[in-house]
Scaffold this motif. Structure first.
Motif, mmCIF file in Angstrom:
data_model
loop_
_atom_site.group_PDB
_atom_site.id
_atom_site.type_symbol
_atom_site.label_atom_id
_atom_site.label_comp_id
_atom_site.label_asym_id
_atom_site.label_seq_id
_atom_site.Cartn_x
_atom_site.Cartn_y
_atom_site.Cartn_z
ATOM 1 N N LYS B 43 41.859 40.128 72.439
ATOM 2 C CA LYS B 43 41.722 41.145 73.489
ATOM 3 C C LYS B 43 41.111 42.445 72.983
ATOM 4 O O LYS B 43 41.255 42.807 71.821
ATOM 5 C CB LYS B 43 43.103 41.471 74.087
ATOM 6 N N PHE B 44 40.464 43.138 73.904
ATOM 7 C CA PHE B 44 39.992 44.492 73.649
ATOM 8 C C PHE B 44 41.013 45.459 74.230
ATOM 9 O O PHE B 44 41.241 45.471 75.443
ATOM 10 C CB PHE B 44 38.626 44.712 74.315
ATOM 11 N N GLY B 45 41.655 46.239 73.358
ATOM 12 C CA GLY B 45 42.632 47.207 73.852
ATOM 13 C C GLY B 45 42.080 48.610 73.707
ATOM 14 O O GLY B 45 41.601 49.210 74.656
ATOM 15 N N CYS B 46 42.135 49.127 72.480
ATOM 16 C CA CYS B 46 41.731 50.517 72.253
ATOM 17 C C CYS B 46 40.331 50.616 71.675
ATOM 18 O O CYS B 46 39.659 51.625 71.833
ATOM 19 C CB CYS B 46 42.712 51.176 71.286
ATOM 20 N N GLY B 47 39.899 49.568 70.979
ATOM 21 C CA GLY B 47 38.585 49.618 70.346
ATOM 22 C C GLY B 47 38.514 50.577 69.171
ATOM 23 O O GLY B 47 37.438 50.866 68.670
ATOM 24 N N GLN B 48 39.653 51.090 68.718
ATOM 25 C CA GLN B 48 39.591 52.021 67.585
ATOM 26 C C GLN B 48 40.677 51.814 66.540
ATOM 27 O O GLN B 48 41.052 52.740 65.834
ATOM 28 C CB GLN B 48 39.570 53.458 68.077
ATOM 29 N N THR B 50 43.972 50.984 66.738
ATOM 30 C CA THR B 50 45.336 51.503 66.860
ATOM 31 C C THR B 50 46.294 50.605 67.646
ATOM 32 O O THR B 50 47.498 50.850 67.611
ATOM 33 C CB THR B 50 45.367 52.906 67.516
ATOM 34 N N CYS B 51 45.807 49.572 68.336
ATOM 35 C CA CYS B 51 46.730 48.845 69.208
ATOM 36 C C CYS B 51 47.043 47.416 68.758
ATOM 37 O O CYS B 51 48.106 46.895 69.052
ATOM 38 C CB CYS B 51 46.200 48.824 70.636
ATOM 39 N N GLY B 52 46.108 46.759 68.082
ATOM 40 C CA GLY B 52 46.377 45.424 67.566
ATOM 41 C C GLY B 52 46.052 44.271 68.506
ATOM 42 O O GLY B 52 46.193 43.104 68.117
ATOM 43 N N ALA B 53 45.585 44.563 69.723
ATOM 44 C CA ALA B 53 45.281 43.488 70.673
ATOM 45 C C ALA B 53 44.170 42.571 70.155
ATOM 46 O O ALA B 53 44.077 41.415 70.543
ATOM 47 C CB ALA B 53 44.884 44.082 72.025
ATOM 48 N N CYS B 54 43.339 43.096 69.267
ATOM 49 C CA CYS B 54 42.163 42.355 68.787
ATOM 50 C C CYS B 54 42.422 41.660 67.457
ATOM 51 O O CYS B 54 41.485 41.233 66.797
ATOM 52 C CB CYS B 54 41.006 43.325 68.615
ATOM 53 N N THR B 55 43.681 41.566 67.041
ATOM 54 C CA THR B 55 43.986 41.022 65.709
ATOM 55 C C THR B 55 43.519 39.574 65.543
ATOM 56 O O THR B 55 43.833 38.714 66.370
ATOM 57 C CB THR B 55 45.506 41.104 65.437
ATOM 58 N N ALA B 65 39.603 42.975 64.824
ATOM 59 C CA ALA B 65 38.227 42.547 65.092
ATOM 60 C C ALA B 65 37.409 43.644 65.755
ATOM 61 O O ALA B 65 36.187 43.584 65.768
ATOM 62 C CB ALA B 65 38.241 41.286 65.962
ATOM 63 N N CYS B 66 38.070 44.658 66.315
ATOM 64 C CA CYS B 66 37.325 45.743 66.962
ATOM 65 C C CYS B 66 36.720 46.698 65.953
ATOM 66 O O CYS B 66 35.838 47.474 66.286
ATOM 67 C CB CYS B 66 38.202 46.523 67.940
ATOM 68 N N LEU B 67 37.188 46.668 64.705
ATOM 69 C CA LEU B 67 36.636 47.577 63.693
ATOM 70 C C LEU B 67 35.647 46.871 62.781
ATOM 71 O O LEU B 67 34.817 47.501 62.154
ATOM 72 C CB LEU B 67 37.758 48.179 62.822
HETATM 73 S S1 FES Z 1 41.338 46.809 70.225
HETATM 74 FE FE1 FES Z 1 43.006 48.073 69.636
HETATM 75 S S2 FES Z 1 43.115 47.702 67.515
HETATM 76 FE FE2 FES Z 1 41.344 46.638 68.084
#
Ligand code: FES
Ligand SMILES: Cc1cc2nc3c(=O)[nH]c(=O)nc-3n(C[C@H](O)[C@H](O)[C@H](O)COP(=O)(O)OP(=O)(O)OC[C@H]3O[C@@H](n4cnc5c(N)ncnc54)[C@H](O)[C@@H]3O)c2cc1C
Ligand code: FES
Lengths: 284, 166
Positions: B43-48, B50-55, B65-67
């Motif tokens: 998932k795409f959560g914060c894109g920065q 901080t949230c972990g949805a993209c782990t 994966a967003c970084l």
């Molecule tokens: S989308 Fe939140 S940490 Fe990657």
């Protein structure tokens, strides 16, 4: 930064050559986790340095050499007798970031809130910098290296290759305090200290104290260090010494400058108490 | 020199056990590449960061994966939630999450599952402090964490007990 091209050099000289050729268009990429803090959209060519064998930690007489592309998670996991660098790493960001962020990336371009520069200043670390196949390696001390924004050093293609952290000696102790709002947040203030006690009298023989985040750039606090020398380590001394800190504490994120100063002073005192406790434990 | 700096529009890595090559751009993040190619469980959560949805898991480690730039994944072993379990055959942790009513909106869950997977694969004992260390980069806006924690703890306790028995 906007990545327009992506290069994976296979050796340090090749990476250096590419960066020289690219000039201002080239950018070293390690973990890549700091790029979104650099908000401009200048087109750059990324030169990936994570495949050059610059990762890993080894003991070397009197110290530890941490490769520049070693992820913070590996430093956090490393254990050795006279070593304390794992402590600060556990408190930087989150597990997923520590798995990717490198020590080199944390200190090659220093942000005001960065924790690693403060730890390395207190530890009296030194850096090793590759300056091309013809030139000798540069080995600035942490004091020299963090005297100004280190990123300036790397404009001409030079590459930070490792960080050397001296082993803690007998009667030496390391302490650090990072004040955060939530566990994974940036520090409001970050402090680290190393104290050396006299084995006979117990008095403080040497002190290195550094702070960051509540000031524009991480730095040592010589006034605090001077106020400690030759004295008996105790809480009252630590608070008094901390009050001598002559740093441009600034307010941010709802904190006034006065609050920052107070927070910094109690944090310095706590870090010193921590360092003294460890110094007492380390009899040899 | 021209050859050296020619754009590299493709990246090859192992995705859930299969070697795959994807077209990409140097500024594309791994998360966007995955989702563009149908791997939407991540998932795409914060894109920065901080949230972990993209782990996802890269070479055995949980990462965001967003970084990560997609090009950084060249030659690596990437695993996503699609490889963790299916609707018909959920993983042990996924089943515990279902049984424990630990899922509300569900957005954080793929990331939680991937972090827990990294934990279970890398460690053999699971003291609470260590579990928190592995899970500290995954936020949940709905549940208050307790049911997720309890579900994970049940799995970890079973694994520890099984390891003791040998
Ligand atoms: S989308 Fe939140 S940490 Fe990657
Ligand atoms: C959500 C989040 C929270 C964070 N929290 C904290 C925190 O609490 N405390 C903290 O200290 N840090 C924190 N960080 C910062 C993180 O530690 C840095 O992003 C990281 O250390 C940078 O490492 P990297 O390998 O990803 O560097 P990159 O992003 O690849 O590079 C960073 C910069 O350094 C240059 N560079 C990298 N390696 C070298 C080298 N070997 N030689 C010369 N130049 C080089 C690059 O060109 C670039 O300019 C956080 C980051 C994120 C995303
Ligand atoms: S269940 Fe909604 S974010 Fe976790």
């Amino acid at each position: 930064m906007k990545l327009c091209e992506f290069l994976r050099p296979a050796s340090l000289p090749a990476a250096y050559g590419q960066l020289r050729d690219l000039g201002p268009r080239g950018m070293i990429l390690a973990g890549g986790t700091a790029l979104h803090f650099m908000q401009d959209h200048t087109p750059v060519t990324a030169v990936d340095i994570t495949r050059l064998g610059l990762s890993g930690i080894r003991a070397e007489d009197g110290g530890y050499v941490i490769g520049a592309t070693t992820p913070l998670a590996d430093i956090q996991r490393y254990r050795a007798p006279r070593w304390a660098m794992h402590e600060i790493c556990r408190r930087i960001a989150t597990h997923q970031i520590r798995n990717v962020s490198t020590i080199g990336g944390n200190i090659a371009r220093v942000f005001p809130w960065a924790d690693m520069p403060v730890a390395l200043l207190a530890m009296d670390a030194s850096m090793r910098i590759y300056a091309g196949p013809e030139a000798p390696e540069e080995t600035p001390s942490a004091d020299e290296y963090f005297a100004e924004q280190p990123a300036r050093r790397f404009l001409g293609g030079k590459i930070l290759t490792s960080v050397r952290v001296p082993a803690l000696l007998a009667h030496e102790g390391y302490g650090s305090v990072k004040v955060v709002r939530t566990a994974a947040a940036f520090s409001m203030v970050t402090v680290a200290a190393v104290l050396k006690l006299d084995p006979a009298s117990g008095a403080i023989r040497a002190a290195r104290v550094a702070a960051g985040s509540a000031i524009p750039f991480p730095r040592r606090l010589p006034e605090v260090e001077d106020a400690l020398l030759g004295k008996e380590p105790n809480e009252a001394l630590f608070l008094e010494a901390a009050s001598k800190a002559d740093a441009p504490w600034r307010g941010k994120e709802g904190m006034t400058a006065e609050y920052s100063k107070h927070l910094a002073e109690v944090s310095i005192a706590d870090a010193l108490a921590d360092a003294a406790r460890h110094a007492l434990e380390r009899a040899e | 020199m021209m050859n050296q700096t020619a754009p590299q529009p493709a990246v090859t890595f192992t995705l859930n056990g299969e070697t795959r090559t994807f077209a990409t751009r140097p500024d594309e993040k791994l998360l966007d590449l995955l989702r563009r190619n149908g791997y939407r469980g991540t998932k795409f959560g914060c894109g920065q960061g901080t949230c972990g949805a993209c782990t996802v898991i890269m070479d055995g480690r949980a990462i965001y994966a967003c970084l990560l730039y997609s090009m950084q994944a060249e030659g690596r072993d990437i695993r996503t939630i699609e490889g963790a379990g299916t609707l018909d055959k959920p993983s042990e942790f996924q089943q515990e999450l279902i049984d424990g009513g630990a899922v509300q909106c569900g957005y954080c869950i793929p990331g939680m599952v991937m972090s827990a997977t990294a934990l279970m694969e890398a460690e053999s004992t699971y003291p609470d402090e260590l579990v928190k260390e592995y899970m500290d980069g995954n936020l949940c806006r709905c549940t208050g964490y307790e049911k997720i924690w309890d579900a994970l703890r049940r799995v970890l306790d079973r694994r520890e007990a099984a390891a003791k028995k040998g």
